[in-house]
Design a protein around this motif. Structure first.
Motif: not given
Lengths: 809, 233
Positions: A415, A439, A616, A630
């Motif tokens: 990410d 995700y 995240s 991702p």
């Protein structure tokens, strides 16, 4: 090597070479016999643009700075002269003249965008030095190969790695995986026993039928002095002659059918087993071994002898007068008239009902053939689904599997902001039909033990019991188990869905979308199905003889509206954050398998993309990436999509990227399941044909045998329509009886299979084959009714008296 | 009143060299309530004649009129319906259905007609035939005489216009044979039931109102023995 020669031959020494036909397709004119000169070099690129900070090749994980030189891989494309970088070739000085001896089709591993073509030469042993590295492929004699051979091979190669082709070994029950081996052996035994059982039953049926037909003839023989032994011998001789002619005919036609079947499925076998890129052309051969022929002869002889034994014994015992009169077993029971039928004046119902009740022996062979057919279909379908489940459990090591119908590939990346350009490129690339960006987050979030259900912990306890049994020959007490698990970290895994998918999943699971979309109060859909196995949970490096699987139907006992007290760990900040998530709904695989299926030993939850982003931020690693990864699911418009090759290269080069075919877990699984399905279809077809022939035989001889009764009925005024109606009632009665008997036979058999599988592999949830059962019943109805109608139509009804008299003679 | 008339009946089996004339231009008529016996040596064509009269065999040429209906002009299903309503057939070998008990065998033609069972009539017939204690037995559990009585009961149950009996006593002992003939005669007298009976036994043939003698497929003698239901002439 999975190459296909188009012309010429394969190289026979190190100076000969075969070339990919892509060379000629791209304009070169090289033919077999030409000599080409090869020079060896390494490729690199150097940044030449002062004004440009970085030249990025995202798919090759290359960031080139001005003045910097970077080595590029073999499949790095050839770029024309440009202002950003220069291509360098660093020649080793070695030159070699090679004779082109053949042209091959471009192999599947030759990348489309690659600047190089495939050329293959032969490595002859003479030139090899101790420092050379090469792969050695060994073909073993499968008849002599056993698991003991593996350790012998390892002794030869020492510490070097051996990779076994389990695709091939698995089908002989000789793979390196004992579960698969047991499964293959169980499968073989299952089919052989079933086919033997069916054969004994059906051949016995035929002998029995012929015995009924010839009872008068046997009685005549008896009356002129044939002993019981002689009568028995007549049946055995008959069986012997049946074998003498039927066995060679059976073996030849069997081989013919197998050959035809192979030819028919050959073009599809690669696709069927998801191995199309490895299997080409006529790779399967029909090998006839004398051992197999001997086995067939022995098994067939035993089958026929067993089938003949019972009628022969019966024939030996009966007397002559009983045979001639046709009342071998004279009934003494009295039969009351069914008042309800006679009251309503239905002669057809009365005749059909009484035939089934009072002459059940005469319909027994039809019932037997129908029962066999239904049982075979149900049991074979159930057996195959059981095997499929076990194979799935054993070989699907992935917790999360995308729907391979919906997606072709997945591409996951760290990410980072920089990776946004790759995502953009994928979205806009040519040949991409659809993408979805989700995700994934695993192993950075924990929940308390009580978030997992009682059922889950019971199954985990069972897993530990298996190890304790192996280690200490005892089970693990509750106290010991609780001590073990109290030290463990209990993970929770997240899947952040894009808005569109989230809506669909919410709808499919009956979850309120607004609750899920609320970013102030995080909410999730909990995946309730899970699975634990000895493959996932290990103990002190013990390798159990057999894997055990346990399906978990309910991963959490928490109710909707309750909160999961999730804790998130940030490596970057070395901080644990509390992140409670409300349960908005539950999901099972049936509801979500349009997109994905999840069967894990960890608790999985679906959240919105916004919540995923929040997570995240709270789970960042030192390098700036986070637990949440991702992932882009890709559906292509067809094959040969350029970006796919590039994504694959990128994945091979950088550990931040992972590119996979959506069905990558399916290869061996599909190969085995594919074979099981082929076997099953062949088996069911074969037994169906045998059952149908048997049924046809039984029905034909029954209708023939009833010719006199039909004539009597006709003589007292029964019309053809009424007879047809009576036969229809009889057929329906036979089918109902068959279904009931089939139930009595099939259910215990299925229970036995399930019990055996649970004993061997663990609690595997199995589905009842409803569809196959309905199809089998419908088919039986059609067959019994259709064949009866056909046989009745085929009867000649010209003269009533002749038919009545014929039987009296 | 004429109940049956056959006109110029011929029946041949086989072709050319193997051609056998079972019936050779046979014509006669029978009055309602008449008891006719047909006698003749084996192969004289009497059984063939009876089966053609009963509509279970077809003539090569000629007509059979029962109550004015040309039965062989009827279609197969119509003929079957005609048989169950108007003709009662009794065979030498009884020809009962093995899966039906006594009651069911007797009542079968009635049920085939889609009518509900007439319990009273069944009880009466079973009683008359002396089968009251055998009603739930299958044919295989009965003696020859009992089976023939069931067969007669079946033939009479629907009040047919004509009863045709093909050597009904041929397979029975003298005592049972006499009983069967008594039953048939009783039905002929009390119900005015037309009865045509084939027999080898002269004493039985002489009990009829009229005796037809056959030889080589032809009627050689058609003799009235007594006035219908009366004394010997």
């Amino acid at each position: 090597m999975n190459i296909k020669l188009k012309s010429g031959r394969l190289p026979e020494n190190a100076n000969e070479v075969v070339l990919s036909d892509a060379v000629m397709a791209d304009g070169a004119s090289i033919t077999v016999g030409d000599i080409i000169e090869s020079e060896y070099f390494t490729r690199s690129i150097t940044g030449i643009n002062k004004n440009r900070e970085d030249t990025i090749f995202p798919l090759y994980n290359i960031v080139l700075k001005y003045g910097e030189t970077v080595e590029v891989p073999q499949d790095f494309p050839y770029y024309e002269e440009n202002d950003s970088f220069r291509e360098n070739k660093d020649y080793s000085g070695k030159k070699q003249k090679l004779t082109v001896v053949g042209i091959i089709e471009a192999p599947y591993y030759e990348k489309i965008a690659s600047a190089a073509y495939t050329a293959i030469t032969m490595l002859d042993g003479n030139g090899i030095t101790a420092h050379d590295k090469f792969n050695l492929s060994v073909k073993v004699n499968m008849e002599k190969y056993s698991l003991a051979s593996q350790s012998a091979f390892q002794d030869i190669v020492g510490e070097r790695e051996i990779v076994y082709n389990d695709y091939v070994f698995a089908f002989s029950g000789k793979s390196s995986d004992s579960t698969i081996n047991i499964l293959v052996i169980a499968l073989t035994v299952f089919f052989v026993v079933l086919i033997m059982f069916v054969s004994v039953f059906l051949i016995y049926n035929v002998f029995n039928m012929s015995f009924d037909e010839r009872s008068r003839y046997l009685g005549m023989l008896s009356s002129i002095g044939a002993t019981g032994r002689q009568k028995k011998s007549s049946i055995y001789y008959e069986a012997f002659y049946l074998l003498v002619f039927a066995l060679p005919a059976g073996i030849l036609s069997g081989l013919g059918i197998v050959k035809l079947g192979m030819m028919a499925i050959q073009p599809f076998i690669g696709e069927m087993m998801s191995l199309s890129q490895y299997i080409e052309g006529s790779s399967a051969m029909l090998i006839i071994s004398w051992k197999a022929i001997v086995a067939i002869v022995v098994v067939s002889t035993i089958t026929v002898l067993i089938s003949a034994y019972f009628p022969a014994r019966k024939v030996g015992k009966i007397g002559s007068i009983e045979c001639i009169r046709g009342n071998i077993k004279k009934k003494t029971k009295q039969y009351k008239t069914n008042k309800s039928i006679t009251k309503h004046g239905s002669a057809e119902k009365m005749l059909a009902g009484n035939t089934l009740k009072r002459q059940s022996k005469k319909t027994r062979s039809i019932t037997a053939a129908s029962v066999t057919f239904i049982v075979i279909v149900i049991v074979a379908a159930f057996g195959s689904s059981v095997i499929e489940k076990v194979v799935e459990k054993k070989l699907d090591n992935e917790d999360v599997k995308p729907n391979v119908e919906k997606w072709d590939y997945s591409f996951s990346m760290a990410d980072r902001k920089e990776n946004e350009s790759i995502r953009q490129e994928i979205r806009q690339a040519e040949g991409i039909a659809e993408t979805a960006e989700w995700y994934y987050g695993a192993y950075g979030a924990t929940v308390p033990k009580d978030c997992y259900s009682k059922e889950y912990w019971e199954d985990v306890h069972e897993i530990y019991n298996n190890y304790y049994q192996e280690l200490y020959n005892r089970k693990l007490s509750d106290k010991e188990f609780n001590e073990i698990i109290s030290d463990e970290i209990h993970h929770i895994c997240f899947i952040g869905l894009d808005a569109k998918t989230l809506k669909e999943v919410a709808k499919a699971t009956g979850t309120d979308i607004q609750t899920l979309e609320n970013t102030d109060q995080p909410a999730a859909i909990v995946v309730q199905e899970g699975a634990v196995s000895t493959d996932q949970i290990g103990m002190e490096n013990i390798k159990l003889k057999r894997s055990r699987f346990y399906d978990v139907k309910q991963m959490t006992d928490k109710k909707i509206g309750e909160s999961l007290p999730v804790e998130l760990y940030s490596e970057k900040e070395d901080k644990i954050s509390s992140f409670p998530i409300q349960i908005a709904g539950y999901a099972v695989n049936k509801q979500i398998d349009k997109f994905i299926s999840i069967r894990s030993g960890d608790l999985y939850v679906f959240v919105s993309a916004d919540i995923a982003k929040q997570i995240s931020k709270l789970t960042q690693y030192q390098d700036g990436t986070s637990m949440m990864v991702p992932i882009i699911y890709i559906k292509t418009e067809g094959e040969n999509v350029e970006i796919i090759d590039r994504l694959q290269n990128l994945s091979e080069m950088g550990r931040e990227y992972l590119f996979m075919k959506a069905d990558y877990t399916n290869t061996l699984r599909n190969a085995i399941i594919g074979i099981v399905h082929v076997l099953l279809i062949c088996f069911v077809l074969l037994t169906s044909v045998i059952c149908m022939l048997n049924m046809f035989n039984s029905i034909r001889s029954r209708v023939d045998g009833k010719a006199r009764e039909f004539a009597i009925m006709e003589s007292i005024g029964m019309t053809k329509k009424q007879m047809a109606k009576m036969l229809l009632y009889e057929s329906v009665g036979i089918v109902i009886k068959s279904i009931l008997y089939a139930g009595f036979v099939a259910f215990p058999l299925m229970y036995m299979i399930q019990y055996g599988m649970i004993k061997m592999f663990g609690t595997v949830t199995m589905e009842f084959p409803w569809i196959q059962m309905i199809v089998a019943i419908l088919f039986t109805i059609l067959a019994v009714v259709g064949l009866t109608k056909y046989s009745f139509k085929k009867e000649k009804y010209e003269n009533i008296m002749e038919r009545i008299r014929n039987e009296n003679v | 009143m004429e109940i049956l008339r056959c006109e110029d009946l011929c029946k041949t089996y086989g072709e050319k060299d193997t051609c056998v004339k079972a019936l050779d231009h046979v014509s006669f008529s029978v009055e309602k309530g008449e008891f006719v016996s047909i006698v003749g040596p084996s192969g004289s064509g009497k059984s063939t004649l009876l089966h053609i009269l009963g509509g279970v065999d077809k003539p090569t040429s000629g007509k059979v009129l029962i109550g004015g209906t040309d039965i062989h002009a009827l279609k197969e299903d119509k003929l079957a319906i005609f048989r169950r309503r108007q003709i009662g057939l009794i065979y030498q070998f009884y020809n009962l259905l093995p899966v039906l008990n006594v009651d069911e065998n007797i009542v079968l033609p009635h049920l085939l007609d889609g009518r509900a069972m007439d319990k009273e009539r069944l009880d009466k017939i079973v009683g008359e035939m002396g089968l009251s204690d055998r009603r739930n037995n299958l044919p295989s559990q009965l003696s020859g005489g009992q089976q023939q009585r069931v067969s007669i009961g079946r033939a009479l149950f629907n009040h047919p216009a004509i009863v045709l009996a093909d050597e009904p006593t041929g397979n029975l002992d003298r005592k049972n044979g006499a009983e069967i003939i008594h039953l048939l005669k009783e039905s002929n007298r009390s119900q005015k039931q037309t009865l045509i009976l084939i027999t080898h036994d002269e004493s039985i043939a002489l009990q009829a109102d009229r005796m037809i003698c056959m030889e080589d497929g032809k009627i050689t003698k058609d003799e009235r023995i007594r006035v219908m239901g009366g004394d010997v002439q």
